[in-house]
Write an enzyme that holds these catalytic residues in place. Structure first.
Site, PDB file in Angstrom:
ATOM      1  N   ALA A  67       0.805  -1.224   0.000  1.00  0.00           N
ATOM      2  CA  ALA A  67       0.000   0.000   0.000  1.00  0.00           C
ATOM      3  C   ALA A  67       0.834   1.268   0.000  1.00  0.00           C
ATOM      4  O   ALA A  67       0.285   2.357  -0.203  1.00  0.00           O
ATOM      5  CB  ALA A  67      -0.935   0.004   1.220  1.00  0.00           C
ATOM      6  N   TYR A  68       2.143   1.167   0.217  1.00  0.00           N
ATOM      7  CA  TYR A  68       2.975   2.363   0.262  1.00  0.00           C
ATOM      8  C   TYR A  68       3.181   2.916  -1.141  1.00  0.00           C
ATOM      9  O   TYR A  68       3.753   2.256  -2.007  1.00  0.00           O
ATOM     10  CB  TYR A  68       4.343   2.061   0.892  1.00  0.00           C
ATOM     11  CG  TYR A  68       4.294   1.714   2.372  1.00  0.00           C
ATOM     12  CD1 TYR A  68       3.150   1.911   3.134  1.00  0.00           C
ATOM     13  CD2 TYR A  68       5.411   1.194   3.013  1.00  0.00           C
ATOM     14  CE1 TYR A  68       3.117   1.599   4.478  1.00  0.00           C
ATOM     15  CE2 TYR A  68       5.390   0.880   4.370  1.00  0.00           C
ATOM     16  CZ  TYR A  68       4.233   1.084   5.092  1.00  0.00           C
ATOM     17  OH  TYR A  68       4.205   0.765   6.435  1.00  0.00           O
ATOM     18  N   ALA A  69       2.705   4.145  -1.331  1.00  0.00           N
ATOM     19  CA  ALA A  69       2.833   4.840  -2.614  1.00  0.00           C
ATOM     20  C   ALA A  69       2.294   3.986  -3.761  1.00  0.00           C
ATOM     21  O   ALA A  69       2.852   3.965  -4.866  1.00  0.00           O
ATOM     22  CB  ALA A  69       4.293   5.223  -2.873  1.00  0.00           C
ATOM     23  N   GLY A  70       1.214   3.275  -3.499  1.00  0.00           N
ATOM     24  CA  GLY A  70       0.588   2.474  -4.543  1.00  0.00           C
ATOM     25  C   GLY A  70       1.489   1.397  -5.111  1.00  0.00           C
ATOM     26  O   GLY A  70       1.352   1.016  -6.281  1.00  0.00           O
ATOM     27  N   GLY A  71       2.408   0.877  -4.300  1.00  0.00           N
ATOM     28  CA  GLY A  71       3.324  -0.166  -4.754  1.00  0.00           C
ATOM     29  C   GLY A  71       4.665   0.374  -5.221  1.00  0.00           C
ATOM     30  O   GLY A  71       5.606  -0.404  -5.459  1.00  0.00           O
TER      31      GLY A  71
END
Length: 326
Positions: free
Chosen positions: A72-76
């Site tokens: 989920a961090y920065a959309g992958g």
């Protein structure tokens, strides 16, 4: 694929800092890591490519081995940047890589299909064949624990994941998971991530600390520096305007917060160290704590962060910090 163990310090050692505190074992696993985990939260978000590379390079240069990220961090993008960096440096085998699933927009929740798809996607983005430590990023009440645990065990048996843990699960839910794992005859959790620092103690110390000890879980404190408050750079409301994340520390600008910073200042002066170093050294003195998870915005911030495991605190200093933050 983790750094080789070299007499890891016992998790129940009374003092968790000092010149010999080099590696710590993650719960009952065979993962032994430097006692600071680098968070990939900002990679691909507030940290661009060159900044991310500089942070990762400096982390390893200072002895770091444990990198923590999430789908989920920065959309992958965080996983992608870490994966590209590892491929460029050829250092995968010397690192312990942790990631989380359950919050990613493409594969939310902890159903069996979501977990399988999320892990496959994380493996591709990280450009690795195996995740060392997989965290369940959420506690999904809509999915039976049995389904989640069986799906994770399947990934472990297939060699895609080595170990797994919980993140933000309550003490009762961790206990339920252990009972379910035993009944199913599947792998059980070896670690847990939880919000824990000098300003946020009760949630962990009230119930979770006891369960972590009972279940032999390694503890990785999140928000270890309280959004930067425990670095000492936020002392008045005027300081909030000069920093991007200033609004996050508003709840800490209290009499208790002032007491904690005053105590940290005093101990840091005695140890000829920084406030941030002392705050992390205190965390590393707590039972079961393996490695605080710390995020930085620039490589130069790591010098203070990475010195914490080698900064011994006396019992008197620990007591002073305990009392100030009580």
């Amino acid at each position: 694929m983790n750094a080789p163990a070299a007499s890891p310090e016992p998790l129940d050692a009374p003092l968790g800092t000092g010149p010999n505190a080099v590696l710590r074992r993650v719960g009952p696993s065979d993962l032994s890591v430097f006692p600071i985990a680098l968070s990939g939260t900002v990679f691909g978000w507030t940290a661009d490519g060159p900044t991310t590379t500089a942070i990762l390079d400096r982390f390893v240069e200072l002895g770091g081995t444990f990198i923590d990220t999430a789908d989920a961090y920065a959309g992958g993008r965080s996983e992608i940047m870490i994966g590209n960096w590892m491929r460029a440096r050829g250092n995968r085998d010397s690192l312990t890589i942790a990631t989380k699933v359950g919050k990613g927009p493409d594969h939310p929740g902890l159903s069996a299909p979501a977990i399988r798809a999320a892990v496959e996607a994380s493996l591709r983005r990280l450009r690795v064949e195996q995740i060392d430590l997989l965290f369940l990023h959420v506690d999904d009440p809509d999915t039976p624990f049995d389904e989640t645990l069986l799906a994770v065990d399947e990934l472990i048996r297939a060699g895609h994941v080595r170990y797994f843990g919980g993140s933000d699960h309550t003490a009762n839910r961790l206990f339920e998971a252990r009972i379910a794992s035993a009944q199913l005859g599947v792998a059980h959790m070896v670690a847990v991530q939880k919000h824990y620092n000098l300003m946020h103690r009760e949630e962990y110390e009230k119930d979770l600390a006891r369960i972590a000890a009972q279940l032999d879980l390694g503890v990785l404190p999140r928000f270890a520096l309280a959004a930067g408050f425990l670095t000492g750079k936020y002392r008045t409301r005027g300081d909030l305007e000069r920093h991007r994340r200033g609004h996050e520390v508003v709840p800490y600008l209290t009499r208790r917060g002032a007491r904690v910073i005053t105590a940290l200042d005093r101990v840091a002066d005695q140890a000829q160290s920084s406030v941030a170093t002392i705050a992390l050294a205190w965390l590393l003195s707590r039972p079961r704590v393996v490695a605080p998870v710390v995020s930085v915005s620039s490589a130069d911030q790591l010098d203070q962060i990475m010195s914490a495991p080698r900064t011994p605190l006396s019992r008197q200093q620990l007591t002073e910090l305990d009392r100030a933050s009580a």
